[in-house]
Design a protein around this motif. Sequence first.
Motif, mmCIF file in Angstrom:
data_model
loop_
_atom_site.group_PDB
_atom_site.id
_atom_site.type_symbol
_atom_site.label_atom_id
_atom_site.label_comp_id
_atom_site.label_asym_id
_atom_site.label_seq_id
_atom_site.Cartn_x
_atom_site.Cartn_y
_atom_site.Cartn_z
ATOM 1 N N UNK A 5 0.345 9.140 11.911
ATOM 2 C CA UNK A 5 1.019 10.439 11.870
ATOM 3 C C UNK A 5 1.607 10.604 10.601
ATOM 4 N N UNK A 6 1.926 9.659 9.824
ATOM 5 C CA UNK A 6 2.692 10.061 8.504
ATOM 6 C C UNK A 6 1.461 10.245 7.495
ATOM 7 N N UNK A 7 0.307 9.744 7.624
ATOM 8 C CA UNK A 7 -0.988 10.214 6.934
ATOM 9 C C UNK A 7 -1.046 11.858 7.145
ATOM 10 N N UNK A 8 -1.199 11.879 8.412
ATOM 11 C CA UNK A 8 -1.318 13.610 8.667
ATOM 12 C C UNK A 8 -0.362 14.550 7.945
ATOM 13 N N UNK A 9 0.891 14.041 8.325
ATOM 14 C CA UNK A 9 2.164 14.801 7.606
ATOM 15 C C UNK A 9 1.777 14.907 6.228
ATOM 16 N N UNK A 15 -2.522 18.699 0.238
ATOM 17 C CA UNK A 15 -3.976 18.195 0.813
ATOM 18 C C UNK A 15 -4.763 17.806 -0.518
ATOM 19 N N UNK A 16 -4.306 17.515 -1.776
ATOM 20 C CA UNK A 16 -5.149 16.797 -2.739
ATOM 21 C C UNK A 16 -5.498 15.383 -2.498
ATOM 22 N N UNK A 17 -6.133 14.744 -3.326
ATOM 23 C CA UNK A 17 -6.588 13.295 -3.186
ATOM 24 C C UNK A 17 -5.414 12.590 -3.091
ATOM 25 N N UNK A 18 -4.285 12.602 -3.928
ATOM 26 C CA UNK A 18 -3.171 11.588 -4.096
ATOM 27 C C UNK A 18 -1.863 12.309 -3.865
ATOM 28 N N UNK A 19 -0.951 11.425 -3.579
ATOM 29 C CA UNK A 19 0.357 11.914 -2.990
ATOM 30 C C UNK A 19 1.402 11.632 -4.181
ATOM 31 N N UNK A 20 2.230 12.518 -4.370
ATOM 32 C CA UNK A 20 3.449 12.464 -5.158
ATOM 33 C C UNK A 20 4.685 11.873 -4.737
ATOM 34 N N UNK A 21 5.430 11.443 -5.488
ATOM 35 C CA UNK A 21 6.932 11.168 -4.770
ATOM 36 C C UNK A 21 7.686 12.319 -4.129
ATOM 37 N N UNK A 22 7.589 13.479 -4.729
ATOM 38 C CA UNK A 22 8.238 14.678 -3.946
ATOM 39 C C UNK A 22 7.538 14.902 -2.532
ATOM 40 N N UNK A 23 6.115 14.437 -2.409
ATOM 41 C CA UNK A 23 5.714 14.530 -0.903
ATOM 42 C C UNK A 23 6.443 13.400 -0.041
ATOM 43 N N UNK A 28 9.363 13.426 7.272
ATOM 44 C CA UNK A 28 10.515 13.261 8.118
ATOM 45 C C UNK A 28 10.473 12.085 8.517
ATOM 46 N N UNK A 29 11.822 11.610 8.818
ATOM 47 C CA UNK A 29 12.085 10.341 9.424
ATOM 48 C C UNK A 29 12.240 10.428 10.848
ATOM 49 N N UNK A 30 11.683 9.285 11.750
ATOM 50 C CA UNK A 30 11.991 9.584 13.058
ATOM 51 C C UNK A 30 12.591 8.404 13.609
ATOM 52 N N UNK A 31 13.726 8.605 14.322
ATOM 53 C CA UNK A 31 14.478 7.475 14.782
ATOM 54 C C UNK A 31 13.585 6.305 15.549
ATOM 55 N N UNK A 32 14.174 4.917 15.321
ATOM 56 C CA UNK A 32 13.307 4.041 15.937
ATOM 57 C C UNK A 32 14.287 3.130 17.043
ATOM 58 N N UNK A 33 13.861 3.343 18.255
ATOM 59 C CA UNK A 33 14.799 2.487 19.304
ATOM 60 C C UNK A 33 14.884 1.243 18.845
ATOM 61 N N UNK A 34 15.951 0.469 18.962
ATOM 62 C CA UNK A 34 16.305 -1.166 18.686
ATOM 63 C C UNK A 34 16.051 -1.477 17.478
ATOM 64 N N UNK A 35 16.074 -0.175 16.277
ATOM 65 C CA UNK A 35 15.582 -0.733 15.058
ATOM 66 C C UNK A 35 16.512 -1.769 14.308
#
Length: 74
Positions: A5-9, A15-23, A28-35
């Motif tokens: 999911x994170x890779x898709x987002x 859509x370039x070959x590498x990701x930047x810090x701003x990306x 988005x952060x998703x809440x995790x039950x019982x984290x």
Amino acid sequence: MLSSIAKTILSSLNPTVNFQVSDIKRLPLFPIESSEEIFTQLDAAFTEYEAARETSIEFKKPGASAWKYAQEWA
């Protein structure tokens, strides 16, 4: 960030070959039950693992560790 999911987002954000810090900051952060419980279990397993690893500064004595099992469980 290793989930599909994170890779898709991230690919949608940049859509370039590498990701930047701003990306990464826009991911988005998703809440995790019982984290809190998950973190507590992983922290305890990692502390035990480090105490049994000779190259660690936390080394106490050699022994078995549940660290790999705890990673799979989380």
